[in-house]
Design a protein around this motif. Structure first.
Motif, PDB file in Angstrom:
ATOM      1  N   MET A   1       0.526  -1.470   0.031  1.00 23.43           N
ATOM      2  CA  MET A   1       0.687   0.626  -0.237  1.00 23.43           C
ATOM      3  C   MET A   1       1.611   1.328   0.176  1.00 23.43           C
ATOM      4  N   ASP A   2       0.432   2.474  -0.901  1.00 25.84           N
ATOM      5  CA  ASP A   2       0.945   3.611  -0.980  1.00 25.84           C
ATOM      6  C   ASP A   2       0.916   4.679   0.600  1.00 25.84           C
ATOM      7  N   TYR A   3       1.701   5.062   0.200  1.00 25.26           N
ATOM      8  CA  TYR A   3       2.601   6.055   1.643  1.00 25.26           C
ATOM      9  C   TYR A   3       0.265   6.946   1.097  1.00 25.26           C
ATOM     10  N   ILE A   4      -0.046   7.407   0.728  1.00 25.13           N
ATOM     11  CA  ILE A   4      -1.166   8.727   0.607  1.00 25.13           C
ATOM     12  C   ILE A   4      -2.229   7.269   0.941  1.00 25.13           C
ATOM     13  N   ALA A   5      -2.377   6.391   0.324  1.00 27.92           N
ATOM     14  CA  ALA A   5      -3.216   4.804   1.149  1.00 27.92           C
ATOM     15  C   ALA A   5      -3.506   4.532   1.603  1.00 27.92           C
ATOM     16  N   GLU A   6      -2.391   5.140   2.568  1.00 27.44           N
ATOM     17  CA  GLU A   6      -2.390   4.623   3.954  1.00 27.44           C
ATOM     18  C   GLU A   6      -2.585   5.662   5.098  1.00 27.44           C
ATOM     19  N   LEU A   7      -2.718   6.766   4.190  1.00 29.33           N
ATOM     20  CA  LEU A   7      -3.166   8.125   5.061  1.00 29.33           C
ATOM     21  C   LEU A   7      -4.996   8.311   5.299  1.00 29.33           C
ATOM     22  N   GLN A   8      -4.892   7.994   4.078  1.00 29.35           N
ATOM     23  CA  GLN A   8      -6.721   7.550   3.725  1.00 29.35           C
ATOM     24  C   GLN A   8      -7.515   6.424   4.725  1.00 29.35           C
ATOM     25  N   VAL A   9      -5.894   5.259   4.724  1.00 28.70           N
ATOM     26  CA  VAL A   9      -7.139   3.727   5.809  1.00 28.70           C
ATOM     27  C   VAL A   9      -7.337   4.958   7.135  1.00 28.70           C
ATOM     28  N   ALA A  10      -5.674   5.523   7.705  1.00 36.11           N
ATOM     29  CA  ALA A  10      -6.150   6.148   9.270  1.00 36.11           C
ATOM     30  C   ALA A  10      -6.926   7.487   9.306  1.00 36.11           C
ATOM     31  N   ILE A  11      -7.205   8.124   8.317  1.00 28.08           N
ATOM     32  CA  ILE A  11      -8.534   9.043   7.833  1.00 28.08           C
ATOM     33  C   ILE A  11      -9.314   8.201   7.879  1.00 28.08           C
ATOM     34  N   LEU A  12     -10.044   6.954   7.275  1.00 33.39           N
ATOM     35  CA  LEU A  12     -10.869   6.506   7.158  1.00 33.39           C
ATOM     36  C   LEU A  12     -10.974   5.981   8.989  1.00 33.39           C
ATOM     37  N   ASN A  13     -10.102   5.211   9.209  1.00 34.36           N
ATOM     38  CA  ASN A  13     -10.470   4.816  10.403  1.00 34.36           C
ATOM     39  C   ASN A  13     -10.152   5.647  12.338  1.00 34.36           C
ATOM     40  N   LEU A  14     -10.208   6.304  11.703  1.00 36.66           N
ATOM     41  CA  LEU A  14     -10.201   7.328  12.918  1.00 36.66           C
ATOM     42  C   LEU A  14     -11.558   8.212  12.570  1.00 36.66           C
ATOM     43  N   HIS A  15     -12.240   8.996  11.660  1.00 35.08           N
ATOM     44  CA  HIS A  15     -12.561   9.916  11.110  1.00 35.08           C
ATOM     45  C   HIS A  15     -14.094   9.173  10.955  1.00 35.08           C
ATOM     46  N   GLY A  16     -13.634   8.113  10.592  1.00 36.55           N
ATOM     47  CA  GLY A  16     -15.045   7.444   9.654  1.00 36.55           C
ATOM     48  C   GLY A  16     -15.599   8.362   8.371  1.00 36.55           C
ATOM     49  N   CYS A  17     -14.316   8.778   7.639  1.00 40.69           N
ATOM     50  CA  CYS A  17     -14.785   9.164   6.899  1.00 40.69           C
ATOM     51  C   CYS A  17     -13.946   9.197   5.594  1.00 40.69           C
ATOM     52  N   SER A  18     -14.774   8.753   4.333  1.00 43.56           N
ATOM     53  CA  SER A  18     -13.615   7.696   2.817  1.00 43.56           C
ATOM     54  C   SER A  18     -12.873   9.048   2.736  1.00 43.56           C
ATOM     55  N   SER A  19     -11.788   9.850   1.697  1.00 39.80           N
ATOM     56  CA  SER A  19     -11.007  10.984   1.550  1.00 39.80           C
ATOM     57  C   SER A  19     -10.409  10.863  -0.210  1.00 39.80           C
ATOM     58  N   ARG A  70       3.519   6.339  12.796  1.00 39.54           N
ATOM     59  CA  ARG A  70       2.780   6.461  13.284  1.00 39.54           C
ATOM     60  C   ARG A  70       2.062   7.680  12.652  1.00 39.54           C
ATOM     61  N   TYR A  71       0.310   8.148  12.621  1.00 45.20           N
ATOM     62  CA  TYR A  71      -0.090   8.213  11.439  1.00 45.20           C
ATOM     63  C   TYR A  71      -0.809  10.094  12.235  1.00 45.20           C
ATOM     64  N   VAL A  72      -0.708  10.695  12.197  1.00 47.32           N
ATOM     65  CA  VAL A  72      -1.163  11.864  12.254  1.00 47.32           C
ATOM     66  C   VAL A  72      -2.537  12.545  11.666  1.00 47.32           C
ATOM     67  N   THR A  73      -3.628  13.078  12.290  1.00 45.71           N
ATOM     68  CA  THR A  73      -4.722  12.800  11.056  1.00 45.71           C
ATOM     69  C   THR A  73      -5.420  13.862  11.653  1.00 45.71           C
ATOM     70  N   VAL A  74      -5.430  15.582  11.595  1.00 48.33           N
ATOM     71  CA  VAL A  74      -6.291  16.747  11.772  1.00 48.33           C
ATOM     72  C   VAL A  74      -6.883  16.858  10.915  1.00 48.33           C
ATOM     73  N   LEU A  75      -8.862  16.833  11.669  1.00 54.73           N
ATOM     74  CA  LEU A  75      -9.976  17.728  10.882  1.00 54.73           C
ATOM     75  C   LEU A  75      -9.492  19.444  10.677  1.00 54.73           C
ATOM     76  N   GLU A  76     -10.160  19.647   9.616  1.00 52.78           N
ATOM     77  CA  GLU A  76      -9.992  21.050   9.198  1.00 52.78           C
ATOM     78  C   GLU A  76     -11.675  21.709   9.576  1.00 52.78           C
ATOM     79  N   LEU A  77     -11.896  22.136  11.434  1.00 53.49           N
ATOM     80  CA  LEU A  77     -12.399  22.154  12.039  1.00 53.49           C
ATOM     81  C   LEU A  77     -11.776  23.178  12.792  1.00 53.49           C
ATOM     82  N   PRO A  78     -12.344  24.559  13.252  1.00 56.82           N
ATOM     83  CA  PRO A  78     -11.977  26.021  14.230  1.00 56.82           C
ATOM     84  C   PRO A  78     -11.457  25.074  15.296  1.00 56.82           C
TER      85      PRO A  78
END
Length: 105
Positions: A1-19, A70-78
């Protein structure tokens, strides 16, 4: 799996969102004149979150002798409104968590 795909999986797992990948943005965060974080922040449009429309994500090796990421994901919320502010919030959170761990010892 490539890096971008790994980050997308992290976003899905942590926030329940497709990206959908949008772009990579170089960010350097400094504090008191010293660089505390430097790297590429990946920007994603997200679907399925009630408030956020975008997420910022990056990964780093956990230890020099380890290949684990280790993956860091931050949502765009104020107050997060850019890759730079996402890094600023994440770095501040890590410093706070590290301080709390040392207090408990």
């Amino acid at each position: 799996m490539d890096y971008i795909a790994e980050l997308q999986v992290a976003i899905l797992n942590l926030h329940g969102c497709s990206s959908t990948y949008v772009e990579s943005v170089p960010v350097t965060e400094t504090f008191n004149g010293e660089t505390v974080w430097q790297g590429e922040v990946e920007v994603f449009d997200i679907r399925g979150h009630p408030k956020a429309k975008r997420a910022y994500a990056w990964g780093h090796v956990t230890r020099e002798d380890d290949q684990a990421r280790r993956y860091v994901t931050v949502l765009e919320l104020p107050p997060v409104d850019s890759p730079e502010s996402a890094v600023k919030i994440a770095v501040a959170s890590e410093i706070k968590n590290a301080r709390e761990k040392t207090k408990g010892r």
